[in-house]
Design an enzyme around this catalytic site. Structure first.
Site, PDB file in Angstrom:
ATOM      1  CB  ILE A   1      -1.158  -0.127   1.282  1.00  0.00           C
ATOM      2  CG1 ILE A   1      -2.237  -1.464   1.215  1.00  0.00           C
ATOM      3  CG2 ILE A   1      -1.763   1.141   1.298  1.00  0.00           C
ATOM      4  CD1 ILE A   1      -2.941  -1.029   2.034  1.00  0.00           C
ATOM      5  CB  CYS A   2       0.874   4.127   0.601  1.00  0.00           C
ATOM      6  SG  CYS A   2       1.390   6.012   0.163  1.00  0.00           S
ATOM      7  CD  GLN A   3       8.731   4.643   2.384  1.00  0.00           C
ATOM      8  OE1 GLN A   3       7.028   5.254   2.704  1.00  0.00           O
ATOM      9  NE2 GLN A   3       9.190   5.559   1.158  1.00  0.00           N
TER      10      GLN A   3
ATOM     11  N   GLY B   1       3.987  -0.239  -1.171  1.00  0.00           N
ATOM     12  CA  GLY B   1       3.414  -0.832  -2.335  1.00  0.00           C
ATOM     13  C   GLY B   1       5.218  -0.403  -3.361  1.00  0.00           C
TER      14      GLY B   1
END
Length: 354
Positions: free
Chosen positions: A147-149, A151
């Site tokens: 998720i987000c960073q 990811g």
């Protein structure tokens, strides 16, 4: 015939009376709110490396999935956003779909962590957690939801250790850091990161929070607090508001050296697109991703614009690439009512087909 001035005066008087009632209700509501709590799903620690802890979530029924699903969240915020409260929990939704869900909690870095590198986060912490799950579950490869960073870090890990991942899911994950609508990236590209880190060491959480708030200064610093007046007579709504505020400002400091590497190689160098992301001497090549990939993005995301995420399609080596956009913003994809209905089921359905 009523004078328009009289109508305006009456409307202002009615609005003032309503505001007075709301403020009065707030005086009764706020003292009873108390501290807000988060993390509604029971969990147990199953592995640890220093401050980094791997948790397993315990659902109401045993998981039906035989392959563990590991969530890797961003370093810049606390990961309990995925399990914020009873009716806003990605974790709860995944458990209800039969998934066996785990989460890496990065903890709160301090000065002793100042010289940790991206290599530590990718090849020590993420890889260590994955190896634990592979051994504990008896499978050769697990599923990862980055998720987000988190990811972006998961993409790097998958490129370095593709045999350890069965399926990879990325959610609101930046890939092309130089899209024209990425305001945060445009700011960061002009910052002397060497001077910043050499001066500060670890980057203070308050500095990071201020940067995010200034992306939408009126909405995030004024409008939402004006909107608070409308819910002062609703104790549950006030608790929801305070819980979100607690998450926003409960941010860890950023490890100096890892932060330097991430800004320089990802935000400034746009390394996924241009090349040049090097982890422990190895260059990241997303063509190594031969496992199925599901990329989820938010259509109104101001932190990770859709085009920044959708760039992944042209970079991976797999033919089994799927892409799904959900209405909402960067946070709404975890906590909106629409997300609760759609996101966990979409993930579980995609995994079930593989």
């Amino acid at each position: 015939m009523t004078s328009p001035f009289r109508a305006t005066a009456d409307a202002l008087a009615a609005e003032a009376a309503s505001l007075q009632q709301k403020l009065g209700a707030g005086l009764r509501t706020l003292p009873g709110v108390g501290d807000v709590h988060y993390g509604v799903t029971p969990r147990e620690e199953v592995w640890r490396d220093g401050k980094v802890v791997l948790y397993r979530f315990i659902g109401e029924t045993a998981p039906t999935a035989t392959v563990p699903l590991l969530i890797t969240y961003a370093l810049v915020n606390r990961p309990y956003m995925v399990d914020l409260q009873e009716d806003r929990s990605l974790v709860k939704g995944l458990l209800a779909q039969g998934q066996d869900v785990y989460l890496i909690d990065w903890g709160y870095p301090d000065r002793s962590d100042r010289f940790l590198l991206l290599d530590d986060y990718i090849n020590r912490f993420i890889d260590g957690a994955i190896d634990h799950l592979r051994q504990a579950s008896g499978v050769e490869a697990i599923n990862v939801l980055g998720i987000c960073q988190g990811g972006a870090l998961s993409l790097c890990h998958a490129a370095l250790h593709p045999h350890k991942l069965r399926n990879l899911i990325t959610m609101v994950t930046p890939v092309d850091f130089h899209t024209p609508d990425n305001m945060l990236s445009n700011w960061v590209r002009g910052v002397d990161i060497d001077l910043l880190v050499d001066t500060l060491g670890n980057v203070p959480a308050d500095l990071m929070n201020l940067s995010y708030l200034m992306l939408k200064p009126f909405r995030l610093n004024v409008q939402k607090y004006v909107g608070l007046l409308d819910i002062l007579d609703d104790s549950r709504a006030v608790q929801d508001f305070l819980r979100m505020e607690k998450w926003i400002f409960d941010s860890p400091d950023q490890v100096g050296e890892a932060f330097r590497q991430f800004i320089q190689q990802f935000y400034q160098g746009n390394g996924f697109i241009e090349g040049g992301i090097v982890i422990d001497g190895e260059t990241i090549d997303l063509k190594q991703l031969q496992m199925p990939v599901l990329n989820i993005y938010a259509e109104q995301d101001h932190l990770v614009p859709p085009d920044a995420s959708k760039a992944l399609r042209e970079l991976v080596g797999t033919d089994d690439y799927s892409e799904v956009g959900f209405r909402g913003g960067h946070i709404g994809i975890y906590v909106s009512s629409r997300a609760q209905r759609e996101v966990p089921s979409a993930i579980a359905s995609w995994l079930a087909q593989r």
